[in-house]
Design an enzyme around this catalytic site. Structure first.
Site, short mmCIF file in Angstrom:
data_model
loop_
_atom_site.label_atom_id
_atom_site.label_comp_id
_atom_site.label_asym_id
_atom_site.label_seq_id
_atom_site.Cartn_x
_atom_site.Cartn_y
_atom_site.Cartn_z
N HIS A 228 0.75 -1.16 -0.12
CA HIS A 228 0.00 0.09 -0.03
C HIS A 228 0.95 1.34 -0.10
O HIS A 228 0.49 2.17 -0.76
CB HIS A 228 -1.00 0.07 1.18
N HIS A 271 0.82 -3.07 9.35
CA HIS A 271 2.12 -2.81 8.75
C HIS A 271 2.98 -2.35 10.21
O HIS A 271 2.48 -1.46 10.73
CB HIS A 271 2.32 -2.45 7.48
N ASP A 275 7.94 -1.24 7.66
CA ASP A 275 7.57 -1.59 6.35
C ASP A 275 7.27 -0.69 5.66
O ASP A 275 7.55 -0.57 4.46
CB ASP A 275 6.23 -2.58 6.67
#
EC number: 2.7.8.-
Length: 365
Positions: A228, A271, A275
């Protein structure tokens, strides 16, 4: 008869970059010179899009493997994370991150269309027209937007080059992510993957992953690094370079949306903070490394698609992607060069292709 110095005349309003049309001699000779000859932009668009689809399937398989290898959340607890300590957990924020991505997707498509209109304006094609004229709507969508303060790139084929840069960067990042998420399995953060569901039909799950961009499939454990965040940052870089050419407001708007998306990812605990940070760095570095070039993708990347027997031509037509240029000479200079050419014909029995091409473009003024 008017005499001019040696110069190149281009169509009004068009300023081609240096070496927009490489001479024939540049790519003749050694094997590596031929390998560096750019493919047609249309061919690059088609083939790199196919590469992106293939990479998406590779990532889907990697997500499947990662899901099976994920440590048991009942045994392995989440890792300590400073972002989790500073930001309060808000489970529903991940949906807002998806909304941010959806908004940026729409804005990027709109920007790409405006870049296409700039290209049409650059080549003198004018603005397209709708079958039925709707007051206000036609002007908003079909008018040419140009922010001159941020326009430092040649406009010819800019929409095609921007798409090639975007899709190649995205494919590289997803391919590298496929390897990274399989290599090291991190414990799930405090999210929905604390009780991961069992995948009953792996093939169906892989297909759903590709068709829905991961939204309609089952996958847990794909933490390092955040997909994302990759697409959020890729949209940010796209609008920072190209969106600002369309309208000055695109930069601040997209920056705020992207930062809010990062916050949603960490606050929802989908996350770890690392990340997100690693994904931001890799995306910016990759987008800059791919760069904007009149020839499309870097020649090293074109090597992976040059050998394809399908999906476009392997040779570039001069009139397809290049800037039409008329070369003018002073009459006495042209007479002198013609004399040199005749001397070479008598001595060697002919002239090279490059010389023939140059003199075919010459004109008396």
């Amino acid at each position: 008869m008017i005499s001019y110095p040696f110069f190149s005349l281009s169509p009004p309003g068009l300023v081609p970059p240096p070496m927009a049309v490489p001479p024939v001699e540049m790519y003749s000779g050694s094997f590596w010179n031929r390998m560096r000859k750019p493919l047609p932009l249309r061919t690059q668009v088609i083939r790199f899009t196919v590469v992106f689809v293939i990479v998406s399937f590779i990532l889907a398989v990697a997500l499947q493997i990662t899901h099976e290898r994920m440590p048991d959340p009942k045994v392995t607890k989440p890792l300590p994370d400073l972002g989790f300590e500073l930001l309060t957990k808000v489970p529903g924020m991940y949906v807002l991150a998806d909304c941010c991505i959806g908004f940026l997707n729409i804005l990027s498509v709109f920007t790409a269309f405006k870049l296409y209109l700039l290209h049409r304006h650059c080549v003198g094609s004018g603005e397209p027209e709708l079958p039925c004229n709707i007051p206000g709507v036609s002007r908003f969508f079909l008018s040419v937007w140009l922010c001159k303060e941020n326009c430092r790139i040649e406009l010819r084929n800019i929409h095609t080059i921007a798409w090639i840069r975007f899709i190649t960067s995205y494919a590289l990042l997803l391919l590298f992510r496929s390897a990274v998420i399989v290599m090291t399995s991190l414990p799930a953060p405090d999210d929905l993957c604390q009780d991961p569901p069992k995948i009953e039909n792996p093939v169906k799950n892989v297909i759903l992953t590709v068709l829905t961009a991961g939204g309609g499939s089952i996958h847990c454990g794909d933490l390092m690094y955040s997909g994302h965040t990759v697409i959020l940052t890729l949209h940010l870089m796209f609008h920072w370079i190209y969106g600002a050419m369309v309208h000055w407001s695109f930069r601040p708007v997209v920056t705020v949306v992207a930062i809010f998306g990062y916050y949603c990812i960490v606050a929802s605990r989908f996350h770890y903070t690392d990340d997100v940070l690693v994904a931001i760095y890799l995306t910016i570095a990759t987008f800059i490394a791919v760069g904007h070039n009149a020839d499309g993708a870097p020649w090293q990347l074109q090597l992976f698609i040059r050998w394809w027997p399908c999906c476009g031509a392997n040779s570039r037509e001069v009139t397809e992607d290049s800037q039409p240029v008329m070369v003018a000479f002073k009459s006495e200079e042209l007479d002198e060069m013609n004399g040199v050419l005749e001397g070479r014909q008598k001595k060697h029995g002919g002239v090279g292709d490059g010389e023939s091409l140059m003199f075919k473009c010459g004109a008396y003024v």
